[in-house]
Design a protein around this motif. Structure first.
Motif, PDB file in Angstrom:
ATOM      1  N   TYR A 130      62.560  54.637  61.304  1.00 57.73           N
ATOM      2  CA  TYR A 130      61.337  55.169  60.695  1.00 57.73           C
ATOM      3  C   TYR A 130      61.505  55.339  59.183  1.00 57.73           C
ATOM      4  N   LEU A 133      61.525  51.993  57.479  1.00 60.99           N
ATOM      5  CA  LEU A 133      60.168  51.459  57.357  1.00 60.99           C
ATOM      6  C   LEU A 133      59.408  52.129  56.229  1.00 60.99           C
ATOM      7  N   ILE A 134      59.514  53.460  56.154  1.00 60.43           N
ATOM      8  CA  ILE A 134      58.836  54.200  55.082  1.00 60.43           C
ATOM      9  C   ILE A 134      59.369  53.761  53.721  1.00 60.43           C
ATOM     10  N   MET A 136      60.542  50.973  52.807  1.00 59.98           N
ATOM     11  CA  MET A 136      60.073  49.630  52.451  1.00 59.98           C
ATOM     12  C   MET A 136      58.573  49.609  52.167  1.00 59.98           C
ATOM     13  N   ARG A 137      57.863  50.641  52.572  1.00 63.12           N
ATOM     14  CA  ARG A 137      56.421  50.691  52.325  1.00 63.12           C
ATOM     15  C   ARG A 137      56.071  51.386  51.013  1.00 63.12           C
ATOM     16  N   ILE A 138      57.050  51.999  50.391  1.00 60.69           N
ATOM     17  CA  ILE A 138      56.800  52.733  49.134  1.00 60.69           C
ATOM     18  C   ILE A 138      56.657  51.754  47.986  1.00 60.69           C
TER      19      ILE A 138
END
Length: 138
Positions: A130, A133-134, A136-138
């Motif tokens: 998790y 994933l976070i 890489m989304r920033i």
């Protein structure tokens, strides 16, 4: 138990790991062919299959090595452990190593520690994924 030279040990793990990764991939392909793409995407059948098969194979290996691990065939049990346990089954599924470690803790009478290990592994793994994933989304 005879310890192989570090280069030999690395080669055994690499050989087994490559074979295990190919087996994992082919298991997924086989299940997709047998069950159909809709079924294998609705539930992670391939992962479940390799985890159960890998754990069963790890049990067979651990039992075999416990009984015959000191033999001199193929350099002794450490060679088999490295190629099959660490390499092949590690490339096929790390869940098999997790299952073995859990069972060893239980057999040693350390059930609370085994279940703590299971809970921390599951929660830590999902949390790590998790957070990755976070990140890489920033």
């Amino acid at each position: 138990m005879s310890m192989p030279h570090q280069i030999t040990a690395t080669g055994l793990v690499a050989l087994g790991g490559g074979a295990g990764a190919v087996l994992r991939y082919q298991t997924g392909r086989l299940l997709t062919w047998l069950l159909g793409p809709n079924t294998v995407t609705a539930f992670p059948w391939a992962t479940l299959t390799v985890n159960v098969l890998g754990s069963f194979a790890m049990g067979l290996l651990a039992g075999f090595l416990a009984r015959h691990g000191g033999s001199t065939t193929f350099g002794g049990g450490e060679h088999w452990r490295l190629m099959i346990g660490v390499g092949l089954l590690g490339g096929f599924t790390t869940f098999s190593a997790f299952s073995l470690e859990m069972m060893l803790l239980i057999e040693r009478g350390q059930s609370p520690l085994a279940f703590t290990y299971a809970a921390v592994s599951l929660l830590g793994g999902v949390t790590g994924l998790y957070l990755g994933l976070i990140a890489m989304r920033i």
